[in-house]
Design an enzyme around this catalytic site. Sequence first.
Site, short mmCIF file in Angstrom:
data_model
loop_
_atom_site.label_atom_id
_atom_site.label_comp_id
_atom_site.label_asym_id
_atom_site.label_seq_id
_atom_site.Cartn_x
_atom_site.Cartn_y
_atom_site.Cartn_z
N ARG A 56 0.84 -1.21 0.00
CA ARG A 56 0.00 0.00 0.00
C ARG A 56 0.87 1.26 0.00
O ARG A 56 0.45 2.33 -0.43
CB ARG A 56 -0.97 -0.02 1.20
CG ARG A 56 -1.81 1.21 1.31
CD ARG A 56 -3.17 0.99 1.95
NE ARG A 56 -3.17 0.17 3.15
CZ ARG A 56 -2.70 0.53 4.34
NH1 ARG A 56 -2.17 1.73 4.51
NH2 ARG A 56 -2.76 -0.30 5.36
N TYR A 113 -13.53 18.49 -16.30
CA TYR A 113 -14.11 17.15 -16.25
C TYR A 113 -15.19 17.11 -15.17
O TYR A 113 -14.94 17.46 -14.02
CB TYR A 113 -13.01 16.12 -16.00
CG TYR A 113 -13.57 14.76 -15.68
CD1 TYR A 113 -14.40 14.11 -16.58
CD2 TYR A 113 -13.30 14.15 -14.46
CE1 TYR A 113 -14.95 12.87 -16.28
CE2 TYR A 113 -13.83 12.91 -14.16
CZ TYR A 113 -14.67 12.29 -15.08
OH TYR A 113 -15.22 11.06 -14.76
N ASP A 186 -4.54 19.38 -14.87
CA ASP A 186 -5.01 18.06 -15.31
C ASP A 186 -4.58 17.92 -16.77
O ASP A 186 -5.14 18.56 -17.66
CB ASP A 186 -6.54 17.97 -15.17
CG ASP A 186 -7.07 16.58 -15.52
OD1 ASP A 186 -6.43 15.89 -16.34
OD2 ASP A 186 -8.14 16.20 -15.00
N LYS A 211 -6.91 6.92 -19.45
CA LYS A 211 -7.15 7.44 -20.80
C LYS A 211 -5.94 7.16 -21.69
O LYS A 211 -5.59 6.03 -21.89
CB LYS A 211 -7.50 8.93 -20.73
CG LYS A 211 -8.48 9.28 -19.62
CD LYS A 211 -9.82 8.59 -19.77
CE LYS A 211 -10.77 9.04 -18.67
NZ LYS A 211 -11.87 8.14 -18.43
C1 LIG Z 1 -9.79 15.09 -17.77
C2 LIG Z 1 -10.12 13.99 -16.80
N1 LIG Z 1 -9.61 14.04 -15.56
C3 LIG Z 1 -9.89 13.07 -14.65
C4 LIG Z 1 -10.71 12.01 -14.96
C5 LIG Z 1 -11.02 10.97 -13.92
O1 LIG Z 1 -10.30 9.79 -14.20
P1 LIG Z 1 -10.75 8.30 -13.80
O2 LIG Z 1 -11.97 7.97 -14.59
O3 LIG Z 1 -9.54 7.49 -14.15
O4 LIG Z 1 -11.03 8.28 -12.34
C6 LIG Z 1 -11.26 11.92 -16.24
C7 LIG Z 1 -12.15 10.79 -16.58
O5 LIG Z 1 -12.87 10.81 -17.57
C8 LIG Z 1 -10.95 12.93 -17.18
O6 LIG Z 1 -11.47 12.90 -18.42
#
Ligand SMILES: Cc1ncc(COP(=O)(O)O)c(C=O)c1O
Length: 393
Positions: A56, A113, A186, A211
């Site tokens: 962990r 997001y 992000d 992604k």
């Molecule tokens: C730009 C962006 N940030 C964060 C996330 C969250 O990621 P996760 O689905 O791996 O938790 C997403 C998910 O679609 C995303 O498109």
Amino acid sequence: MDRPMDRQEVAPETLAAQGLGEADPISGGLAPVINLSTNYEQQPDGSYRQGRVYTRADNPTSEHAEQMLAALEGGALDGGCACALFGSGMAAATAVFQSLLPGDHVLVSRVLYWGVRKWLAEFALTWGLDVEFTDTGDLDAVAAAIRPGRTRLLWVETPANPMWEITDLAAVCDLAHPAGVRVAVDNTVATPVLTRPFEFGADLVIHSATKYLNGHGDVLAGAVLAARRDPFWERLRSWRRNAGAMPGAFEAWLLQRGMRTLFLRVHRASQTALEIATRFQRHPALAAVLYPGLPDHPGHEIAARQMRGGFGGMLSIRVAGGAGAAREVLAAVRVFKRATSLGGVESLIEHRRDSEGPSSPVPGDLLRLSIGIEAPADLIADLAAALDKAPSR
Ligand SMILES: Cc1ncc(COP(=O)(O)O)c(C=O)c1O
């Protein structure tokens, strides 16, 4: 004489393709081993052979994927940046917010997001954070929103879901830093192939590794990277360990494998996305094509400066006939897959507002497209056939 490859001398593509270029020291295997052990043997004197106690906190398979991603994001930074994998992109994003203190003021991109916005709306208040949404594309708005001494974090997504608005990273860092504000970016959509936020002054970089980094639609993972190993970084690592937000070793292994083809996939998706955006920008059934690679996109000039070698594989179309017509286009495609998520090898299409639910601010006429690596002509023909049935402007 046998001289190993110097990582400082080769391009990031080479580091990615070769998984940092070092064979497994025990077997000589070019693919890394996967280390599934949850715990590590303690020596009679109480020490641990490599300092690891429990998975962990530390796992060599995760560490390998972390070093790869750090090499891709960190580039020429002295000593490289620090990287921690998480069990999902959301676990990574929320770890950043949860490492702040009650009362801290946080500025967040107005367009971002949906999952992050929803988490902030549901949990940030009870966590004691003072969250304010602002248009990070408007530098005057950012400057006016910063409260010196109280604002601790500026959270930026660029290009931002699902309108693909662009934030000027160097400019917002210049505003934030004198006021002692950390800038978190992000970078899921641009990936380090196209943008390396640390080069523009960012303090933290966040990824949904689910992604593009993994890229095959079969791993849930996230990552936080920091420009400096400072006390905030240590707090974040402690959060991951103590909240149990570590990914499984198998996921980390799949992720390192996915990252080996990251450059090929992102470049291919970007080229095809530009081709599709250009081909359909004046289609009579569309009110708009939202893509930062198009010269008339409001963020194009900044994107051209900030994104290297392409504008990414994500675009949105706004269907002239409205929400009903958009749903019909969605139903008519045969090559695009109707699914949420992004950044995989298959091209995806979704009605974003329906995916986000009734509180979504996304216009009902918008379809979000994640471009994969298929033959561009197949995707163009599919979209053309679906749009030709839709009403014209
Ligand atoms: C730009 C962006 N940030 C964060 C996330 C969250 O990621 P996760 O689905 O791996 O938790 C997403 C998910 O679609 C995303 O498109």
